[in-house]
Scaffold this motif. Sequence first.
Motif, PDB file in Angstrom:
ATOM      1  N   LYS A  78       3.077 -11.519   7.855  1.00  0.00           N
ATOM      2  CA  LYS A  78       2.189 -10.526   8.475  1.00  0.00           C
ATOM      3  C   LYS A  78       1.412  -9.747   7.423  1.00  0.00           C
ATOM      4  O   LYS A  78       0.226  -9.463   7.611  1.00  0.00           O
ATOM      5  N   ALA A  79       2.052  -9.406   6.305  1.00  0.00           N
ATOM      6  CA  ALA A  79       1.357  -8.669   5.245  1.00  0.00           C
ATOM      7  C   ALA A  79       0.171  -9.484   4.724  1.00  0.00           C
ATOM      8  O   ALA A  79      -0.922  -8.951   4.516  1.00  0.00           O
ATOM      9  N   HIS A  80       0.353 -10.769   4.538  1.00  0.00           N
ATOM     10  CA  HIS A  80      -0.742 -11.615   4.062  1.00  0.00           C
ATOM     11  C   HIS A  80      -1.810 -11.791   5.133  1.00  0.00           C
ATOM     12  O   HIS A  80      -2.989 -11.914   4.820  1.00  0.00           O
ATOM     13  N   ASN A  81      -1.407 -11.810   6.376  1.00  0.00           N
ATOM     14  CA  ASN A  81      -2.376 -11.899   7.465  1.00  0.00           C
ATOM     15  C   ASN A  81      -3.273 -10.658   7.498  1.00  0.00           C
ATOM     16  O   ASN A  81      -4.475 -10.754   7.714  1.00  0.00           O
ATOM     17  N   ASP A  82      -2.670  -9.474   7.235  1.00  0.00           N
ATOM     18  CA  ASP A  82      -3.384  -8.200   7.351  1.00  0.00           C
ATOM     19  C   ASP A  82      -3.999  -7.706   6.039  1.00  0.00           C
ATOM     20  O   ASP A  82      -4.909  -6.879   6.064  1.00  0.00           O
ATOM     21  N   GLY A  83      -3.492  -8.173   4.893  1.00  0.00           N
ATOM     22  CA  GLY A  83      -3.898  -7.633   3.586  1.00  0.00           C
ATOM     23  C   GLY A  83      -2.965  -6.499   3.208  1.00  0.00           C
ATOM     24  O   GLY A  83      -2.433  -5.812   4.079  1.00  0.00           O
ATOM     25  N   PHE A  84      -2.737  -6.316   1.888  1.00  0.00           N
ATOM     26  CA  PHE A  84      -1.792  -5.287   1.460  1.00  0.00           C
ATOM     27  C   PHE A  84      -2.000  -4.926  -0.002  1.00  0.00           C
ATOM     28  O   PHE A  84      -2.636  -5.658  -0.759  1.00  0.00           O
ATOM     29  N   MET A  85      -1.447  -3.768  -0.381  1.00  0.00           N
ATOM     30  CA  MET A  85      -1.445  -3.350  -1.776  1.00  0.00           C
ATOM     31  C   MET A  85      -0.279  -4.070  -2.441  1.00  0.00           C
ATOM     32  O   MET A  85       0.868  -3.910  -2.033  1.00  0.00           O
ATOM     33  N   ASN A  86      -0.568  -4.856  -3.467  1.00  0.00           N
ATOM     34  CA  ASN A  86       0.437  -5.715  -4.081  1.00  0.00           C
ATOM     35  C   ASN A  86       1.110  -5.026  -5.265  1.00  0.00           C
ATOM     36  O   ASN A  86       0.486  -4.826  -6.305  1.00  0.00           O
ATOM     37  N   PRO A  87       2.397  -4.689  -5.159  1.00  0.00           N
ATOM     38  CA  PRO A  87       3.092  -4.007  -6.248  1.00  0.00           C
ATOM     39  C   PRO A  87       3.374  -4.928  -7.447  1.00  0.00           C
ATOM     40  O   PRO A  87       3.733  -4.453  -8.513  1.00  0.00           O
ATOM     41  N   ASN A  88       3.180  -6.217  -7.275  1.00  0.00           N
ATOM     42  CA  ASN A  88       3.440  -7.162  -8.358  1.00  0.00           C
ATOM     43  C   ASN A  88       2.232  -7.371  -9.266  1.00  0.00           C
ATOM     44  O   ASN A  88       2.258  -8.240 -10.131  1.00  0.00           O
ATOM     45  N   THR A  89       1.188  -6.608  -9.065  1.00  0.00           N
ATOM     46  CA  THR A  89      -0.011  -6.730  -9.890  1.00  0.00           C
ATOM     47  C   THR A  89      -0.250  -5.429 -10.650  1.00  0.00           C
ATOM     48  O   THR A  89       0.312  -4.383 -10.320  1.00  0.00           O
ATOM     49  N   ILE A  90      -1.110  -5.519 -11.644  1.00  0.00           N
ATOM     50  CA  ILE A  90      -1.480  -4.321 -12.406  1.00  0.00           C
ATOM     51  C   ILE A  90      -2.238  -3.382 -11.481  1.00  0.00           C
ATOM     52  O   ILE A  90      -3.134  -3.795 -10.754  1.00  0.00           O
ATOM     53  N   ASN A  91      -1.882  -2.121 -11.496  1.00  0.00           N
ATOM     54  CA  ASN A  91      -2.540  -1.086 -10.685  1.00  0.00           C
ATOM     55  C   ASN A  91      -2.465  -1.351  -9.178  1.00  0.00           C
ATOM     56  O   ASN A  91      -3.360  -0.966  -8.443  1.00  0.00           O
ATOM     57  N   PHE A  92      -1.430  -2.040  -8.732  1.00  0.00           N
ATOM     58  CA  PHE A  92      -1.278  -2.309  -7.294  1.00  0.00           C
ATOM     59  C   PHE A  92      -2.579  -2.851  -6.682  1.00  0.00           C
ATOM     60  O   PHE A  92      -3.115  -2.293  -5.726  1.00  0.00           O
ATOM     61  N   ALA A  93      -3.050  -3.940  -7.195  1.00  0.00           N
ATOM     62  CA  ALA A  93      -4.298  -4.530  -6.687  1.00  0.00           C
ATOM     63  C   ALA A  93      -4.150  -4.880  -5.207  1.00  0.00           C
ATOM     64  O   ALA A  93      -3.060  -5.223  -4.740  1.00  0.00           O
ATOM     65  N   PHE A  94      -5.246  -4.811  -4.492  1.00  0.00           N
ATOM     66  CA  PHE A  94      -5.250  -5.125  -3.065  1.00  0.00           C
ATOM     67  C   PHE A  94      -5.318  -6.635  -2.883  1.00  0.00           C
ATOM     68  O   PHE A  94      -6.186  -7.303  -3.442  1.00  0.00           O
ATOM     69  N   THR A  95      -4.376  -7.182  -2.119  1.00  0.00           N
ATOM     70  CA  THR A  95      -4.425  -8.601  -1.753  1.00  0.00           C
ATOM     71  C   THR A  95      -5.166  -8.669  -0.424  1.00  0.00           C
ATOM     72  O   THR A  95      -4.733  -8.068   0.564  1.00  0.00           O
ATOM     73  N   PRO A  96      -6.303  -9.382  -0.395  1.00  0.00           N
ATOM     74  CA  PRO A  96      -7.117  -9.388   0.818  1.00  0.00           C
ATOM     75  C   PRO A  96      -6.431 -10.083   1.997  1.00  0.00           C
ATOM     76  O   PRO A  96      -5.567 -10.945   1.809  1.00  0.00           O
TER      77      PRO A  96
END
Length: 143
Positions: A95-113
Amino acid sequence: MITSKIIQNFNFGKLKYSWDKIINDSLNELGEDTSMTMINRIANGLKPKLAKTTLKKDKKFPRLSNKPLMRTGNLLESLKYNENTRSIEMANYGKAHNDGFMNPNTINFAFTPARPFMDLGVSDSTKLIKKEIIKKIRKAIKI
């Protein structure tokens, strides 16, 4: 003298006893079709495409595919329709990937579309279930 003869070519009594089965079977078929549609959407590739930084080599987690949501194939394998709960089950991150989310596994919590694979359109589902139910009703009332 005029006589008439009535010929019956349908039986509503048969429909009465088949009704619950028709509805249950139709709902289960719709659930199966919907889960297969989700699987096909992911397998065919979703947009937006993966960023170049996402595609970098990673020895811990080798990629099965360069398509979004296809890194390990876990999400595809987890998408299944459950007849008992009448729901589509999937890995918890789906569901997170379906909706998009702030990714804690990236630098600066990049937004995963968002990569919508769950939005199937109510009108498409409604047309499909109506068509299937009507076909089953016609079969049930035939003598």
